[in-house]
Design a protein around this motif. Structure first.
Motif, mmCIF file in Angstrom:
data_model
loop_
_atom_site.group_PDB
_atom_site.id
_atom_site.type_symbol
_atom_site.label_atom_id
_atom_site.label_comp_id
_atom_site.label_asym_id
_atom_site.label_seq_id
_atom_site.Cartn_x
_atom_site.Cartn_y
_atom_site.Cartn_z
ATOM 1 N N GLY A 46 0.844 -1.195 0.000
ATOM 2 C CA GLY A 46 0.000 0.000 0.000
ATOM 3 C C GLY A 46 0.875 1.238 0.000
ATOM 4 O O GLY A 46 2.062 1.189 -0.340
ATOM 5 N N GLU A 47 0.292 2.368 0.391
ATOM 6 C CA GLU A 47 1.015 3.637 0.414
ATOM 7 C C GLU A 47 0.909 4.266 1.799
ATOM 8 O O GLU A 47 -0.069 4.044 2.526
ATOM 9 C CB GLU A 47 0.469 4.589 -0.642
ATOM 10 N N ILE A 48 1.908 5.046 2.163
ATOM 11 C CA ILE A 48 1.940 5.696 3.468
ATOM 12 C C ILE A 48 0.748 6.638 3.607
ATOM 13 O O ILE A 48 0.506 7.492 2.743
ATOM 14 C CB ILE A 48 3.255 6.463 3.667
ATOM 15 N N THR A 49 0.005 6.482 4.686
ATOM 16 C CA THR A 49 -1.157 7.339 4.936
ATOM 17 C C THR A 49 -0.712 8.661 5.565
ATOM 18 O O THR A 49 0.422 8.806 6.021
ATOM 19 C CB THR A 49 -2.139 6.650 5.900
ATOM 20 N N GLN A 50 -1.650 9.613 5.587
ATOM 21 C CA GLN A 50 -1.349 10.891 6.213
ATOM 22 C C GLN A 50 -1.045 10.709 7.695
ATOM 23 O O GLN A 50 -0.115 11.311 8.237
ATOM 24 C CB GLN A 50 -2.526 11.850 6.043
ATOM 25 N N ALA A 51 -1.817 9.845 8.366
ATOM 26 C CA ALA A 51 -1.603 9.623 9.800
ATOM 27 C C ALA A 51 -0.218 9.039 10.057
ATOM 28 O O ALA A 51 0.492 9.464 10.987
ATOM 29 C CB ALA A 51 -2.682 8.694 10.353
ATOM 30 N N ALA A 52 0.192 8.058 9.248
ATOM 31 C CA ALA A 52 1.511 7.460 9.412
ATOM 32 C C ALA A 52 2.609 8.469 9.107
ATOM 33 O O ALA A 52 3.649 8.505 9.773
ATOM 34 C CB ALA A 52 1.653 6.232 8.526
ATOM 35 N N SER A 53 2.386 9.295 8.101
ATOM 36 C CA SER A 53 3.368 10.317 7.753
ATOM 37 C C SER A 53 3.541 11.318 8.883
ATOM 38 O O SER A 53 4.664 11.733 9.207
ATOM 39 C CB SER A 53 2.937 11.040 6.475
ATOM 40 N N ASP A 54 2.431 11.698 9.514
ATOM 41 C CA ASP A 54 2.506 12.643 10.624
ATOM 42 C C ASP A 54 3.335 12.085 11.775
ATOM 43 O O ASP A 54 4.064 12.824 12.444
ATOM 44 C CB ASP A 54 1.098 12.978 11.133
ATOM 45 N N GLN A 55 3.217 10.781 12.022
ATOM 46 C CA GLN A 55 3.909 10.181 13.154
ATOM 47 C C GLN A 55 5.368 9.835 12.848
ATOM 48 O O GLN A 55 6.233 9.957 13.704
ATOM 49 C CB GLN A 55 3.173 8.929 13.611
ATOM 50 N N THR A 56 5.632 9.365 11.632
ATOM 51 C CA THR A 56 6.974 8.879 11.296
ATOM 52 C C THR A 56 7.814 9.878 10.518
ATOM 53 O O THR A 56 9.045 9.782 10.513
ATOM 54 C CB THR A 56 6.884 7.597 10.442
ATOM 55 N N GLY A 57 7.160 10.798 9.832
ATOM 56 C CA GLY A 57 7.879 11.696 8.937
ATOM 57 C C GLY A 57 8.140 11.103 7.569
ATOM 58 O O GLY A 57 8.723 11.756 6.695
ATOM 59 N N ILE A 58 7.710 9.849 7.328
ATOM 60 C CA ILE A 58 7.844 9.232 6.002
ATOM 61 C C ILE A 58 6.891 9.961 5.049
ATOM 62 O O ILE A 58 5.739 10.219 5.405
ATOM 63 C CB ILE A 58 7.511 7.730 6.056
ATOM 64 N N PRO A 59 7.339 10.304 3.851
ATOM 65 C CA PRO A 59 6.465 11.053 2.938
ATOM 66 C C PRO A 59 5.150 10.336 2.656
ATOM 67 O O PRO A 59 5.133 9.131 2.392
ATOM 68 C CB PRO A 59 7.309 11.179 1.662
ATOM 69 N N LYS A 60 4.061 11.075 2.739
ATOM 70 C CA LYS A 60 2.738 10.536 2.419
ATOM 71 C C LYS A 60 2.738 10.027 0.975
ATOM 72 O O LYS A 60 3.285 10.657 0.073
ATOM 73 C CB LYS A 60 1.669 11.619 2.585
#
Length: 530
Positions: free
Chosen positions: A234-248
């Protein structure tokens, strides 16, 4: 979820493209960046509390604790000034067999129960049907009972029934992280090593009539859909990006469990290459195109190469014994290391090299933890041949030699069952940093022994999966050719090999079968191991 294949017509990648991998082991979690030539570009490592033990023998850790430290490792990586625009995709590899029960939102209902955990469920009934008499006829009753007792879902079913009823999914750490990163309920076939009803031959969940459904308290709907290594999760979600800093929107590609990724990252894609892991659990692995059980009825695990198999033999306590030696006998080295600001293990090669090969007749059988079949559940470690000239240096060298003898026995079982012949060894894991251990391995096996070019072999293997899945390398062969490089080579000493061969054939192989009756008596008298 059906498998999603990424467009492989994207432009061929180069060293300007990077791949992010998360490697969550037992001791630490690492966020790693590799380029497409296999170079480690950047690294962040967060030490973990390996486990909590609320009761004797229990090993568990909070799922949120793992996730929080994944987030921390990523944030520390970005703090190094990493250019995120160069990252083309990512993958995840984790410790094997560590399982969590999750609710419908993906929140852990109970701490993750680790692969090290020793608690036991006590099923109240047999399997029923033909299975109990069949396994009794095959001499597998104790093996199957041990399987059922060790399974985390069985313990939850018997001891935490209300929690079991609420469990939406049973997932290994990889599946938990995939859901946190992408929101998708999906995991890799390459990560299915543990107590779930998985068909190791077909790389899919077991068919309805398989005995594993009777042995494990798991319902089909509680299992994650599976995809092959190199497939889009899948692709990095906005929530995951907010927590990890990985690009959405960054693509997440299926990899495999850490040991399988370690084999791939060492370049072990063919059956003529044996991969040694000098880790907490020491293993010998050979990648096969067909399913081969090195020890009968113990499965070949999924490879990080889609459709391939890792035929494996493990020594459960392996290089843990080095840590044991350090705690019990290495006070001199600990003091020197503290004064010099280095790790004590860096001084251990001096101990090894102060003793001749063969440790002046001191021999060790490395069964510090009981096994399932060979060794059996009654097994204990043994050290024989003590004399008044032996010192702790002899004991330390005997530990390394005993571990390698055990791995040699494992390789011979793989070769016999698989009809293959290993011509070269690749070695990874913390113990591979020891030149002395590398030379002992070359001498005992009588084979050229090659150190991996990076200590982060499991992370590199996951990066190879991502590179193939993203189309940045055309296939696994080309990815391995581009990203895996041989490190230092160790050639066997002929005289040492001949001496070790006699010790192995004439002594080591007899130790377990000679002592097994005594181990059983000790177990009956003391109750240890259970």
């Amino acid at each position: 979820m059906s498998e999603q294949n990424i467009d492989t017509n994207m432009p061929e990648g180069d060293s300007q493209d990077w791949i992010l991998t998360i490697d969550n082991g037992t001791q630490s979690v690492r966020a790693l960046l590799f380029d497409l030539k296999g170079n480690l570009v950047a690294k962040s490592q967060v030490k973990l509390t390996p486990y909590e033990s609320p009761n004797s023998g229990w090993c568990e850790q909070g799922g949120e604790y793992y996730w929080d430290n994944v987030c921390l490792a990523c944030q520390q990586l970005w703090a190094q000034g990493v250019d995120k625009s160069r990252i083309r995709g990512m993958s995840v590899t984790t410790q094997r067999g560590t399982m969590l029960p999750l609710d419908e939102q993906g929140k852990p209902l109970y701490p993750a129960i680790l692969w090290l955990d020793q608690r036991k469920a006590q099923p109240v009934a047999g399997l029923g049907g033909i299975w109990d008499p069949l396994f009794k006829l095959m001499g597998l009753t104790e093996t199957i009972n041990n399987f059922r007792c060790r399974a985390q879902p069985n313990w939850l079913f018997l001891e935490k029934r209300a929690l079991w009823e609420k469990t939406h999914k049973f997932a290994f750490l990889s599946g938990f992280f995939h859901h946190r990163l992408t929101g998708a309920w999906v995991d890799s076939t390459g990560s299915q090593v543990g107590y779930l009803p998985f068909d190791y031959k077909k790389h899919r969940w077991a068919k309805p009539f398989d005995w594993k459904w009777r042995a494990l308290n798991v319902k089909p709907e509680q299992l994650l859909p599976l995809v092959k290594p190199g497939t889009l999760i899948g692709e990095i979600t906005q929530a995951a990006s907010d927590q990890t800093g990985i690009p959405k929107g960054l693509k997440v590609i299926a990899a495999a469990a850490d040991k399988a990724c370690e084999v791939l990252g060492s370049g072990g894609q063919d059956s003529n290459i044996g991969c040694l892991s000098f880790g907490t659990t020491a293993t010998i692995n050979v990648t096969m195109k067909r399913y081969i059980e090195a020890v009968r009825f113990l499965p070949a695990y999924p490879s990080a190469i889609a459709g391939a198999f890792c035929s494996e033999v493990m020594l459960y306590r392996g290089f843990w014994m080095v840590s044991w030696f350090k705690e019990q006998f290495a006070h001199i080295e600990l003091a020197k290391a503290e004064k010099a600001g280095i790790e004590a293990e860096e001084l251990f090669d001096e101990l090894v090299n102060s003793v001749p090969p063969g440790s002046m007749g001191l021999m060790l059988q490395p069964y510090w933890g009981p096994g399932v079949k060979q060794p059996g559940p009654e097994a204990k470690g043994a050290v024989i041949g003590f004399g008044d000239l032996h010192t702790r240096a002899h004991l330390y060298r005997a530990i390394i030699e005993g571990i390698v003898f055990g791995l040699k026995e494992g390789l011979e079982a793989i070769e016999k069952r698989g009809g293959c012949k290993v011509k070269e060894l690749r070695v990874s894991g913390g113990g591979a940093q020891s030149d002395a251990a590398m030379q002992i391995a070359a001498d005992i096996f009588g084979l050229t022994t090659v150190r991996a070019h990076t200590v982060e072999t499991s992370g590199l293997g996951a990066a190879i999966d991502a590179a193939v899945g993203l189309g940045l390398h055309a296939d696994f062969d080309s990815a391995i050719s581009a990203m895996v490089h041989a490190g230092e080579r160790f050639e066997p000493d002929t005289d040492h090999n001949q001496m070790y061969e006699r010790l192995y054939r004439e002594v080591y192989l007899d130790i377990y079968k000679k002592l097994q009756p005594l181990y059983s008596k000790i177990r009956d008298i003391t109750g240890y191991p259970e």
